[in-house]
Design a protein around this motif. Structure first.
Motif, PDB file in Angstrom:
ATOM      1  N   GLU A   1      11.307  38.961  45.986  1.00 21.50           N
ATOM      2  CA  GLU A   1      12.102  38.629  44.794  1.00 21.50           C
ATOM      3  C   GLU A   1      11.226  38.567  43.544  1.00 21.50           C
ATOM      4  O   GLU A   1      11.605  39.044  42.488  1.00 21.50           O
ATOM      5  N   LYS A   2      10.059  37.964  43.703  1.00 18.46           N
ATOM      6  CA  LYS A   2       9.150  37.838  42.561  1.00 18.46           C
ATOM      7  C   LYS A   2       8.709  39.212  42.073  1.00 18.46           C
ATOM      8  O   LYS A   2       8.638  39.473  40.874  1.00 18.46           O
TER       9      LYS A   2
ATOM     10  N   LYS B   1      21.261  38.332  52.044  1.00 14.76           N
ATOM     11  CA  LYS B   1      20.165  38.381  51.085  1.00 14.76           C
ATOM     12  C   LYS B   1      20.377  39.494  50.073  1.00 14.76           C
ATOM     13  O   LYS B   1      20.065  39.353  48.900  1.00 14.76           O
TER      14      LYS B   1
ATOM     15  N   ASN C   1      16.105  30.641  39.999  1.00 13.64           N
ATOM     16  CA  ASN C   1      16.292  31.339  41.263  1.00 13.64           C
ATOM     17  C   ASN C   1      17.655  32.035  41.319  1.00 13.64           C
ATOM     18  O   ASN C   1      17.781  33.161  41.780  1.00 13.64           O
TER      19      ASN C   1
ATOM     20  N   THR D   1      17.497  35.218  39.462  1.00 11.72           N
ATOM     21  CA  THR D   1      16.849  36.266  40.243  1.00 11.72           C
ATOM     22  C   THR D   1      17.811  36.847  41.267  1.00 11.72           C
ATOM     23  O   THR D   1      17.901  38.054  41.432  1.00 11.72           O
ATOM     24  N   GLN D   2      18.523  35.970  41.930  1.00 13.16           N
ATOM     25  CA  GLN D   2      19.485  36.410  42.938  1.00 13.16           C
ATOM     26  C   GLN D   2      20.493  37.366  42.321  1.00 13.16           C
ATOM     27  O   GLN D   2      20.784  38.423  42.870  1.00 13.16           O
TER      28      GLN D   2
ATOM     29  N   PHE E   1      10.697  37.190  51.701  1.00  8.99           N
ATOM     30  CA  PHE E   1      11.776  37.340  50.724  1.00  8.99           C
ATOM     31  C   PHE E   1      11.410  36.801  49.345  1.00  8.99           C
ATOM     32  O   PHE E   1      11.687  37.441  48.332  1.00  8.99           O
ATOM     33  N   GLU E   2      10.750  35.650  49.330  1.00 10.81           N
ATOM     34  CA  GLU E   2      10.396  35.066  48.030  1.00 10.81           C
ATOM     35  C   GLU E   2       9.418  35.938  47.275  1.00 10.81           C
ATOM     36  O   GLU E   2       9.542  36.153  46.070  1.00 10.81           O
TER      37      GLU E   2
ATOM     38  N   LEU F   1      12.610  41.353  55.039  1.00  9.26           N
ATOM     39  CA  LEU F   1      13.141  40.216  54.290  1.00  9.26           C
ATOM     40  C   LEU F   1      13.245  38.958  55.129  1.00  9.26           C
ATOM     41  O   LEU F   1      13.464  37.878  54.616  1.00  9.26           O
TER      42      LEU F   1
ATOM     43  N   LYS G   1      11.543  40.922  40.249  1.00 12.12           N
ATOM     44  CA  LYS G   1      11.771  40.304  38.949  1.00 12.12           C
ATOM     45  C   LYS G   1      10.703  40.749  37.937  1.00 12.12           C
ATOM     46  O   LYS G   1      11.017  41.101  36.802  1.00 12.12           O
TER      47      LYS G   1
ATOM     48  N   LEU H   1      19.001  40.641  41.565  1.00 15.78           N
ATOM     49  CA  LEU H   1      18.859  41.435  42.782  1.00 15.78           C
ATOM     50  C   LEU H   1      20.192  42.057  43.162  1.00 15.78           C
ATOM     51  O   LEU H   1      20.275  43.222  43.504  1.00 15.78           O
ATOM     52  N   LYS H   2      21.225  41.258  43.068  1.00 17.85           N
ATOM     53  CA  LYS H   2      22.540  41.744  43.473  1.00 17.85           C
ATOM     54  C   LYS H   2      22.986  42.902  42.604  1.00 17.85           C
ATOM     55  O   LYS H   2      23.472  43.904  43.088  1.00 17.85           O
TER      56      LYS H   2
END
Ligand code: ADP
Ligand code: MG
Length: 262
Positions: free
Chosen positions: A209-210, A244, A2, A5-6, A205-206, A200, A213, A9-10
């Motif tokens: 994110e998926k 987020k 996780n 992933t964060q 949000f989850e 979000l 990714k 995203l950033k």
């Protein structure tokens, strides 16, 4: 996992480059011709709709969007955000028709199916005015509440789904079922988060994110440039949203804008 992933995203998705203040502050409203290099085709479509000049948010963001910048745009409901991100995408649609390129162009996420339908109808309407041989499936709304099998079928037509407006849940479901869709949608030019605050927050949000990714991991294998353009639009930007989205840049902005936003 996780955490990874964060970080992804950033660094890779939300490197929005526009200062919010630039977007929000008001100035003279220019005519469409002064908003950037719009094609005659798109200008005529706007004029047929009776949209004689851009709204403020459109005047501020369309030129940057056309140049491929990442954008965060904040403007109240009814201020014309759909075309603020839509016009740069529609310009690409016009070009792709000319070169007969069927690659996906834009992927727009909304928090609800009603919003997805609204955006889809809005873009559909102007596209019908712009393109004389408009493929009615080139703009597709993919949301829950409608048969996933039917959506899979629609996506198989030649030139369908060049602009997709989706809710994260259904889009993730489609991607997880069909590797071919992953290979296809990883090549988008532009990713849009419409009503980003709600998008979000509403438990999406989850899923979101998926999706990011998955798309990013496939993109690495495609011959596209590493980054797609990201446009984030909302009537409000909450502290939670900034958290987020992450990134040092946004973090700084968050502190600066804290009073105003709370
Ligand atoms: P938002 O997403 O900011 O709530 P919309 O994109 O849904 O706003 O636009 C609100 C309304 O304004 C829509 O009915 C749209 O057709 C209209 N509109 C958008 N741009 C223009 C413009 N440049 N001139 C006149 N009307 C516009
Ligand atoms: Mg809107």
């Amino acid at each position: 996992d996780n955490k990874e992933t964060q970080d992804e995203l950033k660094t890779n998705v939300f490197n929005a480059s526009l200062d919010l203040d630039d977007v929000v502050s008001s100035s003279e409203l220019p005519e469409w011709e002064k908003v950037g290099n719009l094609s005659m085709t798109v200008l005529q479509g706007l004029s047929k709709l009776g949209f004689v000049k851009p709204t403020e948010i459109q005047a501020k963001t369309v030129p940057l969007g056309l140049e491929g910048h990442d954008i965060m745009g904040k403007a109240s409901t009814g201020s014309g955000k759909t075309l603020a991100y839509g016009i740069p995408i529609l310009e690409k649609l016009v070009q792709s028709q000319a070169t007969k390129n069927n690659d996906p162009i834009g992927l727009i996420f909304t928090p609800t199916r009603e919003l997805a339908q609204q955006v889809s109808q809005h873009l559909q309407k102007i596209t019908e005015l712009i393109l004389n041989d408009h493929n009615k499936y080139s703009i597709l709304s993919l949301t829950g509440g409608l048969s996933i099998q039917k959506q899979e079928r629609l996506l198989k037509y030649d030139g369908s789904g060049k602009i997709v407006i989706a809710t994260p849940g259904r889009f993730l479901e489609l991607l997880e079922k069909n590797t071919s869709l992953l290979e296809r949608f990883c090549k988008i030019d532009t990713l849009v988060l419409d009503e980003a605050d709600r998008l979000l927050q509403d438990g999406h949000f989850e899923e979101f994110e998926k999706i990011i990714k998955l798309l990013r991991s496939y993109r690495k294998k495609s011959n596209k440039s590493q980054f797609w353009q990201t446009m984030i639009f909302s009537a409000t930007f909450s502290i939670d949203l900034f958290n987020k989205l992450g990134s040092a840049n946004h973090h700084k902005k968050k502190n600066e804008k804290e009073d105003e936003l709370q």
